[in-house]
Design an enzyme around this catalytic site. Structure first.
Site, PDB file in Angstrom:
ATOM      1  N   LYS A   1       0.854  -1.201   0.000  1.00 20.83           N
ATOM      2  CA  LYS A   1       0.000   0.000   0.000  1.00 20.83           C
ATOM      3  C   LYS A   1       0.883   1.242   0.000  1.00 20.83           C
ATOM      4  CE  LYS A   1      -3.970   1.961   2.542  1.00 20.83           C
ATOM      5  NZ  LYS A   1      -4.851   1.837   3.738  1.00 20.83           N
TER       6      LYS A   1
ATOM      7  N   SER B   1     -10.026  -0.491   7.078  1.00 18.23           N
ATOM      8  CA  SER B   1      -9.424  -0.311   5.750  1.00 18.23           C
ATOM      9  C   SER B   1      -8.701  -1.532   5.186  1.00 18.23           C
ATOM     10  CB  SER B   1      -8.450   0.866   5.764  1.00 18.23           C
ATOM     11  OG  SER B   1      -9.153   2.083   5.688  1.00 18.23           O
TER      12      SER B   1
ATOM     13  N   SER C   1      -9.834   1.757   2.800  1.00 16.69           N
ATOM     14  CA  SER C   1      -8.960   2.513   1.935  1.00 16.69           C
ATOM     15  C   SER C   1      -7.910   1.688   1.198  1.00 16.69           C
ATOM     16  CB  SER C   1      -8.225   3.568   2.757  1.00 16.69           C
ATOM     17  OG  SER C   1      -7.349   2.952   3.684  1.00 16.69           O
TER      18      SER C   1
END
Lengths: 480, 104
Positions: A77, A176, A152
């Site tokens: 990420k 997330s 997210s």
């Protein structure tokens, strides 16, 4: 998605049956083919990935141990620092930012033989539940490109679900990792607060943030977790408690298992979500488990508590982005002072949702409102924690849906409050600092597409081995 | 304990934006006003919970500050520290004039 799982890939590479370089090249080719449609990756590390893979092959040729993740391709990420490529948090604020160091999780993965293949798109600064606030374009769900992968950590979940890596990393401040895992039909683990070092994770809500892995199988998230977990001198909030090898915990005896189900998790779910939960409960009951009614009335106050604490912490953490030492700096105007430069740099660099949360956090911390909002939220936080403690005295794990619905349409949720409600079942895990995991639990066919539905297991702090063993049991029951 | 306000004015929003060092135009102030008011209305439900006698919990961990031994360790080089600076002059980060300028 007919890739073998990461455990199988590592075994094949370690045994010499598969060359790490061939595997990395195949993965990079798959990314090059599918990523333009999904936008899961922001950057792909063709060169450094092949170099790292070649180094693994060289170790094996020399008869040395390449590590438990030998040649396993990992997507990271973009809020986790890597010296290769950029670390942008999917924000214009950090466009072009290059980290001078690797996050501890990245260092540990590399040391275990992993090959980092790229950085994945996300909601800007991890603020969102749909990956639509990404400055580099929306991410699409591999199960239906008109839908969001969740957020997210949507890019990492989409990359994993589309077979564009063997493992991926996300961060979870209020859901997330778990919500995108549910929307993409994969496994996502949010470990206990403090269990994995956050050195190199760009801070959002410092008392809530935790890094965790995505994979297609429970054994894979366990493998990645085992490599990353444990105290780190660089992160004073990392827990000093030793990490137990989950495999030294005996497999869950279903006959002795007590699964807690709060009534508060059974309302307001789409029919396919209710169906998936009922099926899981039926399978667990048939296997001998006891289903226990537990009460978590504070579930209803989770979102409100979270939207005081998380923005408050974010407004403080994001104060560092002022356009001076790093990040976007607005063009200087004649006669303008430093404070104007800060404000213009921040408003040009941050997207709308990030500015909204900074405003909210600044408001709840401001003079006159601190007691009514922040202090009150912190007290309710303790009530939420106590409620979990009471529940876990009567059960080993708590089961419910990860989210009330399957993946929604891109652009389909425009009201911020409605978007925030996506995390109704996941935020309290972070607020209490306990462990949670999302497992693929069913399919919603009501839209004409087969959309995955996630099941959410929660366990007490530092009970990851138990959580993983129960997850393994549930995974087996669901696939039978 | 102050109760959360039922409405939020544009003036409130502009004040918060100033505290947050955000530069908002009038249209943005108005859109944030509506959105923040909606979120704050939801959050105001926290007022229904009886929190008397409950200690605030700022952090999930019981441990307090963990101190490392005061020993020098490896640090970043100056070039690494400055590599992301938007404006650099030699070994320094360049910023607009702070003292004696028009806005000082």
């Amino acid at each position: 998605m007919n890739r073998p799982d990461a455990t199988a890939v590592a075994a094949a590479i370690r045994s010499g049956a598969l060359r790490a370089v061939d595997h990395a090249r195949a993965t990079l080719d798959a990314i090059d083919t599918a990523n333009p449609g999904l936008n899961a990756y922001h950057e792909v590390f063709h060169e450094s990935a092949l170099e790292a893979a070649a180094a693994i092959d060289a170790l094996i040729a020399a008869g040395r141990d390449p590590g438990p993740l030998a040649g396993v391709c990992v997507a990271v990420k973009d809020n986790i620092a890597t010296t290769v490529g950029q670390t942008t948090c999917s924000s214009r604020m950090l466009e072009g930012y290059r980290s001078p160091f690797d996050a501890t999780v990245v260092t540990r993965l590399r040391a275990a033989g992993a090959v980092i293949v790229g950085k994945t798109n996300m909601d800007e600064f991890a603020m969102g539940s749909s990956s639509e606030t990404c400055a580099w374009g929306v991410v699409r769900n591999p199960h239906d490109p008109s839908r969001t992968p969740g957020g997210s950590s949507g890019g990492s979940a989409a990359a994993m679900a589309a077979g564009l890596c063997d493992l991926s990393l996300g961060s979870d401040t209020g859901g997330s990792i778990r919500q995108p895992a549910a929307f993409c039909g994969i496994v996502g683990l949010k470990p206990t607060y403090g269990r994995i070092s956050r050195w190199g994770l760009v801070a959002f809500g410092s008392s809530l943030d935790q890094i965790g892995p995505f994979a297609t199988t429970v054994r894979d998230v366990a493998l990645a977790y085992g490599v990353m977990a444990g105290v780190d001198a660089h992160d004073s909030t990392s827990a000093a408690m030793p990490v137990d090898d989950w495999q030294s915990t005996p497999p869950t005896d279903a006959g002795a298992l007590r699964v807690g189900v709060p009534s508060q998790y059974l309302r307001n779910n789409d029919p396919a979500v209710t169906e998936a939960l009922d099926r899981a409960l039926g399978l667990l009951r048939a296997a001998g488990a006891t289903i226990v009614d537990v009460d978590l009335p504070m579930t209803d106050h989770g979102i409100s508590t979270y939207y005081v604490i998380a923005p408050a912490e974010a407004s403080s953490n994001l104060a560092r982005f002022d356009g001076i030492r790093y990040g976007h700096r607005a063009a200087q105007r004649a006669g303008e002072g430093l404070e104007d430069l800060y404000a213009r740099s921040r408003s040009e660099g941050f997207g709308a949702e990030v500015q909204r949360r900074i405003m909210l956090g600044t408001y709840v911390l401001s003079s006159g409102y601190y007691d009514a909002y922040y202090d009150r939220a912190l007290r309710i936080r303790r009530l939420i924690k106590q409620e979990f403690d009471t529940a876990f005295a009567r059960c080993d794990v708590i089961l419910g849906p990860t989210a009330p619905t399957a993946a929604f349409t891109i652009g389909g949720v425009t009201d911020p409050m409605q978007m925030y409600m996506n995390d109704v079942y996941t935020v309290n895990t972070n607020i209490a600092g306990i462990a949670g995991i999302s497992l693929p639990g069913g399919v919603d066919r009501s839209s004409g597409h087969a959309l995955p539905v996630g099941l959410h297991l929660q366990a007490p702090a530092f009970a990851e081995s138990r959580l993983l063993r129960v997850s393994e049991l549930l995974e087996r029951l669901l696939s039978a | 304990m102050a109760e959360p306000p039922s409405s939020l004015s544009s003036k409130d929003v502009a004040h918060v934006a100033r505290l947050a060092r955000l530069h908002l135009d009038d249209a943005t102030v108005e859109s944030y006003r509506t959105q923040l008011a909606s979120v704050l209305t939801h959050i105001a439900r926290l007022g229904q919970v009886d929190t008397s006698g409950v200690e605030p919990m700022a952090h999930p961990m019981d441990t307090v500050n963990r101190l490392d031994p005061d020993e020098p360790g490896p640090v970043l080089t100056l070039d690494q520290v400055l590599m992301n600076a938007p404006a650099r002059e030699g070994d320094f980060i360049a910023v607009p004039k702070v003292l004696g300028g028009d806005s000082a």
